[in-house]
Design a protein around this motif. Structure first.
Motif, short mmCIF file in Angstrom:
data_model
loop_
_atom_site.label_atom_id
_atom_site.label_comp_id
_atom_site.label_asym_id
_atom_site.label_seq_id
_atom_site.Cartn_x
_atom_site.Cartn_y
_atom_site.Cartn_z
N MET A 184 64.36 -25.34 -19.71
CA MET A 184 63.15 -26.52 -19.58
C MET A 184 63.83 -26.61 -17.94
SD MET A 184 62.67 -29.36 -22.25
CE MET A 184 61.67 -29.88 -21.71
N LEU A 185 63.09 -26.13 -16.91
CA LEU A 185 63.54 -25.67 -15.10
C LEU A 185 62.84 -27.18 -14.85
CD1 LEU A 185 63.57 -22.48 -14.82
CD2 LEU A 185 65.64 -24.23 -15.61
N PRO A 186 63.28 -27.99 -14.04
CA PRO A 186 62.46 -28.96 -13.68
C PRO A 186 61.56 -28.49 -12.55
CG PRO A 186 65.15 -30.35 -13.75
CD PRO A 186 64.79 -28.06 -14.70
N LEU A 187 60.94 -29.50 -12.08
CA LEU A 187 60.04 -29.52 -11.06
C LEU A 187 60.15 -30.29 -10.29
CD1 LEU A 187 56.64 -27.70 -12.63
CD2 LEU A 187 58.57 -26.49 -11.83
N PRO A 188 59.58 -29.55 -8.40
CA PRO A 188 59.58 -30.86 -7.81
C PRO A 188 58.92 -31.88 -8.01
CG PRO A 188 59.89 -29.55 -6.68
CD PRO A 188 59.70 -28.93 -8.15
N LEU A 189 58.72 -33.73 -7.94
CA LEU A 189 57.82 -34.29 -8.14
C LEU A 189 56.88 -34.35 -7.36
CD1 LEU A 189 57.85 -37.26 -9.46
CD2 LEU A 189 58.89 -38.68 -7.74
N PRO A 190 55.53 -34.30 -8.48
CA PRO A 190 54.66 -34.08 -7.33
C PRO A 190 54.05 -35.52 -6.54
CG PRO A 190 54.34 -33.73 -9.68
CD PRO A 190 55.25 -34.02 -9.65
N PRO A 191 53.48 -35.25 -5.31
CA PRO A 191 53.59 -36.17 -4.33
C PRO A 191 52.69 -36.93 -5.33
CG PRO A 191 52.25 -34.91 -2.84
CD PRO A 191 53.87 -34.20 -4.69
N GLY A 192 52.37 -39.58 -4.86
CA GLY A 192 51.27 -39.57 -4.68
C GLY A 192 50.68 -39.81 -6.33
N ILE A 193 51.78 -40.09 -7.07
CA ILE A 193 52.11 -39.80 -8.07
C ILE A 193 52.17 -41.12 -9.83
CG2 ILE A 193 52.14 -38.76 -11.25
CD1 ILE A 193 49.99 -37.45 -9.47
N ASN A 194 52.06 -41.92 -10.48
CA ASN A 194 52.58 -43.50 -10.54
C ASN A 194 52.71 -42.26 -11.90
OD1 ASN A 194 52.44 -45.14 -12.67
ND2 ASN A 194 52.69 -46.72 -10.91
N ALA A 195 53.93 -42.84 -12.28
CA ALA A 195 54.37 -42.22 -14.02
C ALA A 195 53.57 -42.89 -14.89
CB ALA A 195 55.96 -41.90 -13.99
N ALA A 196 53.87 -43.73 -14.65
CA ALA A 196 53.34 -44.84 -16.06
C ALA A 196 51.29 -44.83 -16.31
CB ALA A 196 53.97 -46.08 -16.18
N LEU A 197 50.71 -44.54 -15.16
CA LEU A 197 49.56 -44.92 -15.07
C LEU A 197 49.19 -43.04 -15.27
CD1 LEU A 197 46.81 -45.40 -13.85
CD2 LEU A 197 47.33 -44.63 -12.12
N LEU A 198 49.82 -41.82 -14.86
CA LEU A 198 49.32 -40.92 -15.20
C LEU A 198 49.82 -40.94 -17.21
CD1 LEU A 198 49.15 -37.76 -15.36
CD2 LEU A 198 51.77 -37.70 -15.15
N GLY A 199 50.74 -41.07 -17.73
CA GLY A 199 51.44 -41.38 -19.07
C GLY A 199 49.77 -42.46 -20.36
N GLU A 200 49.29 -42.98 -19.22
CA GLU A 200 48.32 -43.81 -19.88
C GLU A 200 47.08 -43.09 -20.10
OE1 GLU A 200 46.30 -48.40 -18.88
OE2 GLU A 200 47.59 -47.70 -17.76
N LEU A 201 47.17 -42.37 -18.97
CA LEU A 201 45.45 -42.13 -19.22
C LEU A 201 45.46 -40.86 -19.59
CD1 LEU A 201 45.18 -39.00 -17.04
CD2 LEU A 201 45.51 -40.51 -15.30
N VAL A 202 46.57 -40.06 -19.92
CA VAL A 202 46.97 -39.32 -20.46
C VAL A 202 46.69 -39.01 -21.86
CG1 VAL A 202 48.19 -36.96 -21.65
CG2 VAL A 202 48.08 -37.38 -18.73
N THR A 203 46.93 -40.38 -22.17
CA THR A 203 47.45 -40.91 -23.82
C THR A 203 46.12 -41.60 -24.17
OG1 THR A 203 49.51 -41.77 -23.94
CG2 THR A 203 48.32 -42.72 -24.95
N VAL A 204 45.21 -41.74 -23.84
CA VAL A 204 43.92 -42.12 -23.81
C VAL A 204 43.23 -41.15 -23.93
CG1 VAL A 204 41.39 -43.22 -22.93
CG2 VAL A 204 44.00 -44.31 -22.37
N ALA A 205 43.60 -40.47 -23.34
CA ALA A 205 42.06 -38.69 -23.02
C ALA A 205 42.28 -37.89 -24.34
CB ALA A 205 43.18 -37.74 -22.35
N PHE A 206 43.60 -38.27 -24.88
CA PHE A 206 44.19 -37.66 -26.60
C PHE A 206 44.10 -38.27 -27.99
CE2 PHE A 206 45.83 -34.05 -23.45
CZ PHE A 206 45.68 -33.36 -24.29
N SER A 207 43.62 -39.17 -27.23
CA SER A 207 43.17 -40.43 -28.35
C SER A 207 42.40 -39.84 -29.77
CB SER A 207 42.81 -41.47 -27.84
OG SER A 207 41.88 -41.45 -27.24
#
Length: 253
Positions: A184-207
């Protein structure tokens, strides 16, 4: 006195010398690097690691094993549940980004991966032995049955590659599953991303992954008053990580 593997700690000790050598070659430890091993156990990986890197930090929960390890001056022993370890603080203490390795307890491997995700900016790379099924999910491409929430939530911050398959007979006691080593090689933080919001939308998507997104994520977007463009006629497993990131960026306040 022989140490008996403890089921509650998910202990399976790696004993195959050939496999051990291959793993060390994949990691390629060097003197002066801040190597951290999670769950050193009886030292199967620890010994060849420290032979190359000279000093090593190990995180061990098992009190008896930690006591043994503490007798070795070349080891910095952190006796703790890995989920309680502050990896950012550890990187500061060691003065550089961490190279994290380990044969992770399979029963808590996913929580460990998410815990480390919180400190990704303090990590140079990660090499872990995991259940092969988990590694396949981590490294999956869109459209693959293994592609899921875990895939997206790790691939947005890491480049992930399965580098070595390991059979059950390489362990004592043998697990009931095949294993694999993941890089696992870390990638630069993409700009403009709220990690908590991303986590919520991905959880909903795969529900409800068998349904098209219109029935899950589409409703969630409607509730948020989203008027932008996002194709909800796809299933969650068909959406690339970059598309989830683009949607999270549009939704960010």
């Amino acid at each position: 006195m022989k140490h008996i593997a403890r089921k509650r700690f998910g202990q399976h000790f790696l004993t195959d010398v050939g496999i051990l050598g291959a793993i060390i070659d994949v990691i390629d430890p060097q003197p002066g690097q801040a190597l951290v091993e999670i769950g050193p156990g009886l030292g199967a990986l620890t010994n060849p690691l420290v032979a190359r890197c000279e000093r090593l930090t190990v995180i061990e929960l098992d009190r008896d094993l930690a006591a043994r390890l503490r007798k070795r001056p070349e080891l910095n022993v952190v006796e703790s549940d890995v989920l309680r370890v502050d990896f950012a603080a550890l990187a500061t203490q060691l003065g550089q980004k961490l190279r994290v390795v380990g044969n992770l307890p399979y029963n808590i491997s996913t929580p460990i991966l998410f815990h480390l995700l919180e400190a990704v900016d303090h990590v140079a790379d990660q090499h872990f032995m995991l259940q092969k099924e988990v590694v396949d999910r981590m490294a999956a491409a869109p459209g693959n049955k293994d592609y899921g929430r875990l895939t997206v939530m790790l691939q947005w911050r890491y480049q992930i590659e399965s580098v070595l398959d390991v059979p059950p007979e390489a362990f004592d006691p043998p697990p009931r599953v095949d294993s694999a080593v993941v890089r696992m090689l870390p990638l630069p933080l993409p700009p403009g991303i709220n990690a908590a919001l991303l986590g919520e939308l991905v959880t909903v998507a795969f529900s409800q992954r068998r349904k098209i997104l219109r029935n899950t994520l589409g409703r969630w977007l409607d509730e948020r008053g989203f008027t932008g463009e996002f194709d909800t006629q796809r299933r969650a497993e068909e959406v690339p990580v970059v598309d989830y990131l683009a949607l999270a960026r549009l939704l960010a306040p």
